[in-house]
Design a protein around this motif. Structure first.
Motif, PDB file in Angstrom:
ATOM      1  N   MET A   1     -40.183  45.953 -47.955  1.00 28.61           N
ATOM      2  CA  MET A   1     -41.355  45.125 -47.947  1.00 28.61           C
ATOM      3  C   MET A   1     -41.197  43.991 -46.954  1.00 28.61           C
ATOM      4  SD  MET A   1     -43.231  43.144 -50.975  1.00 28.61           S
ATOM      5  CE  MET A   1     -43.763  41.549 -50.450  1.00 28.61           C
ATOM      6  N   ASP A   2     -39.999  43.447 -46.843  1.00 34.70           N
ATOM      7  CA  ASP A   2     -39.776  42.351 -45.912  1.00 34.70           C
ATOM      8  C   ASP A   2     -39.984  42.786 -44.461  1.00 34.70           C
ATOM      9  OD1 ASP A   2     -39.225  40.595 -47.938  1.00 34.70           O
ATOM     10  OD2 ASP A   2     -37.052  40.875 -47.828  1.00 34.70           O
ATOM     11  N   ARG A   3     -39.678  44.032 -44.155  1.00 30.49           N
ATOM     12  CA  ARG A   3     -39.816  44.492 -42.776  1.00 30.49           C
ATOM     13  C   ARG A   3     -41.236  44.899 -42.413  1.00 30.49           C
ATOM     14  NH1 ARG A   3     -36.035  49.108 -42.010  1.00 30.49           N
ATOM     15  NH2 ARG A   3     -35.783  49.038 -44.227  1.00 30.49           N
ATOM     16  N   ILE A   4     -41.927  45.590 -43.308  1.00 30.33           N
ATOM     17  CA  ILE A   4     -43.253  46.104 -42.938  1.00 30.33           C
ATOM     18  C   ILE A   4     -44.395  45.411 -43.663  1.00 30.33           C
ATOM     19  CG2 ILE A   4     -42.362  48.357 -42.265  1.00 30.33           C
ATOM     20  CD1 ILE A   4     -43.391  49.468 -44.888  1.00 30.33           C
ATOM     21  N   GLY A   5     -44.109  44.600 -44.657  1.00 35.39           N
ATOM     22  CA  GLY A   5     -45.142  43.834 -45.333  1.00 35.39           C
ATOM     23  C   GLY A   5     -45.656  44.497 -46.599  1.00 35.39           C
ATOM     24  N   GLY A   6     -46.030  43.657 -47.541  1.00 34.27           N
ATOM     25  CA  GLY A   6     -46.530  44.118 -48.828  1.00 34.27           C
ATOM     26  C   GLY A   6     -47.827  44.885 -48.721  1.00 34.27           C
ATOM     27  N   ARG A   7     -48.662  44.510 -47.790  1.00 38.05           N
ATOM     28  CA  ARG A   7     -49.944  45.176 -47.612  1.00 38.05           C
ATOM     29  C   ARG A   7     -49.742  46.668 -47.348  1.00 38.05           C
ATOM     30  NH1 ARG A   7     -53.427  43.884 -42.306  1.00 38.05           N
ATOM     31  NH2 ARG A   7     -55.114  45.324 -42.630  1.00 38.05           N
ATOM     32  N   PHE A   8     -48.824  47.005 -46.464  1.00 39.67           N
ATOM     33  CA  PHE A   8     -48.571  48.411 -46.145  1.00 39.67           C
ATOM     34  C   PHE A   8     -47.854  49.126 -47.286  1.00 39.67           C
ATOM     35  CE2 PHE A   8     -49.037  46.483 -41.946  1.00 39.67           C
ATOM     36  CZ  PHE A   8     -50.001  47.304 -41.410  1.00 39.67           C
ATOM     37  N   VAL A   9     -46.893  48.455 -47.908  1.00 40.95           N
ATOM     38  CA  VAL A   9     -46.145  49.078 -49.007  1.00 40.95           C
ATOM     39  C   VAL A   9     -47.087  49.396 -50.164  1.00 40.95           C
ATOM     40  CG1 VAL A   9     -44.338  48.704 -50.736  1.00 40.95           C
ATOM     41  CG2 VAL A   9     -43.946  48.033 -48.365  1.00 40.95           C
ATOM     42  N   ILE A  10     -47.908  48.427 -50.530  1.00 40.64           N
ATOM     43  CA  ILE A  10     -48.836  48.628 -51.646  1.00 40.64           C
ATOM     44  C   ILE A  10     -49.837  49.734 -51.320  1.00 40.64           C
ATOM     45  CG2 ILE A  10     -50.699  47.552 -52.973  1.00 40.64           C
ATOM     46  CD1 ILE A  10     -49.031  44.908 -52.745  1.00 40.64           C
ATOM     47  N   SER A  11     -50.395  49.701 -50.121  1.00 39.98           N
ATOM     48  CA  SER A  11     -51.367  50.732 -49.731  1.00 39.98           C
ATOM     49  C   SER A  11     -50.718  52.113 -49.709  1.00 39.98           C
ATOM     50  CB  SER A  11     -51.954  50.411 -48.359  1.00 39.98           C
ATOM     51  OG  SER A  11     -52.656  49.192 -48.404  1.00 39.98           O
ATOM     52  N   PHE A  12     -49.502  52.214 -49.181  1.00 41.68           N
ATOM     53  CA  PHE A  12     -48.802  53.497 -49.109  1.00 41.68           C
ATOM     54  C   PHE A  12     -48.529  54.061 -50.498  1.00 41.68           C
ATOM     55  CE2 PHE A  12     -44.769  55.892 -48.927  1.00 41.68           C
ATOM     56  CZ  PHE A  12     -45.171  56.940 -48.109  1.00 41.68           C
ATOM     57  N   PHE A  13     -48.029  53.226 -51.395  1.00 44.30           N
ATOM     58  CA  PHE A  13     -47.676  53.745 -52.718  1.00 44.30           C
ATOM     59  C   PHE A  13     -48.890  53.920 -53.625  1.00 44.30           C
ATOM     60  CE2 PHE A  13     -43.385  52.718 -51.339  1.00 44.30           C
ATOM     61  CZ  PHE A  13     -42.765  53.900 -51.673  1.00 44.30           C
ATOM     62  N   CYS A  14     -50.032  53.334 -53.265  1.00 43.11           N
ATOM     63  CA  CYS A  14     -51.275  53.670 -53.967  1.00 43.11           C
ATOM     64  C   CYS A  14     -51.636  55.136 -53.705  1.00 43.11           C
ATOM     65  CB  CYS A  14     -52.421  52.761 -53.528  1.00 43.11           C
ATOM     66  SG  CYS A  14     -52.498  51.197 -54.399  1.00 43.11           S
ATOM     67  N   LEU A  15     -51.193  55.661 -52.563  1.00 41.56           N
ATOM     68  CA  LEU A  15     -51.398  57.072 -52.270  1.00 41.56           C
ATOM     69  C   LEU A  15     -50.655  57.932 -53.298  1.00 41.56           C
ATOM     70  CD1 LEU A  15     -52.500  59.272 -50.377  1.00 41.56           C
ATOM     71  CD2 LEU A  15     -50.420  59.011 -49.031  1.00 41.56           C
ATOM     72  N   PHE A  16     -49.405  57.572 -53.626  1.00 37.96           N
ATOM     73  CA  PHE A  16     -48.656  58.300 -54.646  1.00 37.96           C
ATOM     74  C   PHE A  16     -49.348  58.163 -56.006  1.00 37.96           C
ATOM     75  CE2 PHE A  16     -45.511  58.053 -51.431  1.00 37.96           C
ATOM     76  CZ  PHE A  16     -44.584  59.046 -51.672  1.00 37.96           C
ATOM     77  N   LEU A  17     -49.744  56.952 -56.322  1.00 37.85           N
ATOM     78  CA  LEU A  17     -50.392  56.689 -57.601  1.00 37.85           C
ATOM     79  C   LEU A  17     -51.678  57.500 -57.745  1.00 37.85           C
ATOM     80  CD1 LEU A  17     -50.369  54.868 -60.176  1.00 37.85           C
ATOM     81  CD2 LEU A  17     -51.717  53.244 -58.869  1.00 37.85           C
ATOM     82  N   GLY A  18     -52.543  57.430 -56.738  1.00 40.00           N
ATOM     83  CA  GLY A  18     -53.820  58.135 -56.804  1.00 40.00           C
ATOM     84  C   GLY A  18     -53.674  59.643 -56.728  1.00 40.00           C
ATOM     85  N   ALA A  19     -52.862  60.119 -55.792  1.00 44.59           N
ATOM     86  CA  ALA A  19     -52.691  61.565 -55.644  1.00 44.59           C
ATOM     87  C   ALA A  19     -52.009  62.167 -56.870  1.00 44.59           C
ATOM     88  CB  ALA A  19     -51.889  61.872 -54.381  1.00 44.59           C
ATOM     89  N   GLY A  20     -50.992  61.490 -57.380  1.00 43.01           N
ATOM     90  CA  GLY A  20     -50.318  61.992 -58.580  1.00 43.01           C
ATOM     91  C   GLY A  20     -51.253  62.053 -59.771  1.00 43.01           C
ATOM     92  N   THR A  21     -52.135  61.068 -59.871  1.00 49.48           N
ATOM     93  CA  THR A  21     -53.081  61.046 -60.986  1.00 49.48           C
ATOM     94  C   THR A  21     -54.115  62.157 -60.848  1.00 49.48           C
ATOM     95  OG1 THR A  21     -52.760  58.664 -61.148  1.00 49.48           O
ATOM     96  CG2 THR A  21     -54.634  59.567 -62.305  1.00 49.48           C
TER      97      THR A  21
END
Length: 158
Positions: A1-21
């Motif tokens: 998160m420190d290197r690429i920012g929370g905005r990208f990390v959160i958006s990326f892992f929302c993909l896992f959350l949404g797709a998995g659901t």
């Protein structure tokens, strides 16, 4: 998160959350349901820390506890609301539709997070909420010096 920012990390892992659901709605047996639920878990667990970190950046020392106090029970509130909404969806449509709607909500969060989240108020010329130009921001943990022995010996104030 420190290197690429929370905005990208959160958006990326929302993909896992949404797709998995969404995939949970496609599960045909226990094994696939467990596997898809694991994908949901990866997304949900990976989002929690960046969200907490962003809150600490956006709220000053005097408001940070309030903001984190509001965040902490929010997941339980979401579970409670789903306990009210999902039975109606399942009763009127199907349990698969319930998973699809939850997954679609998670996928919509990708765009919302990417468009609305910002990693640092200073990059926008802002101060964290609750701080003024004259106030001294609270030091970062890495900038403070302490020992666990000193903390244990510290008297409780109450």
């Amino acid at each position: 998160m420190d290197r690429i920012g929370g905005r990208f990390v959160i958006s990326f892992f929302c993909l896992f959350l949404g797709a998995g659901t969404v995939l949970m709605g496609r599960a045909s047996d226990l094994t696939t349901a467990v596997f898809f639920h694991g994908i949901v878990g990866i997304g949900a667990a990976s989002i929690w820390t960046p969200v907490s970190t962003l809150i600490q950046k956006w709220f000053g020392g005097n408001k940070r506890g309030l903001a984190l106090g509001i965040l902490s029970p929010s997941y339980a509130l979401g579970f409670g609301l789903m306990g009210i909404l999902l039975p109606t969806i399942v009763n009127n449509y199907s349990w698969r539709m319930g998973w699809y709607l939850l997954g679609a909500s998670g996928l919509i969060l990708i765009a919302m997070n990417f468009l609305l989240l910002r990693d640092d108020p200073e990059k926008l010329g802002l101060l964290p909420w609750g701080e003024t130009a004259q106030s001294t921001p609270s030091p970062l943990l890495s900038q403070t010096s302490f020992t666990y022995r000193a903390i244990a010996k510290e008297p409780c104030s109450g």
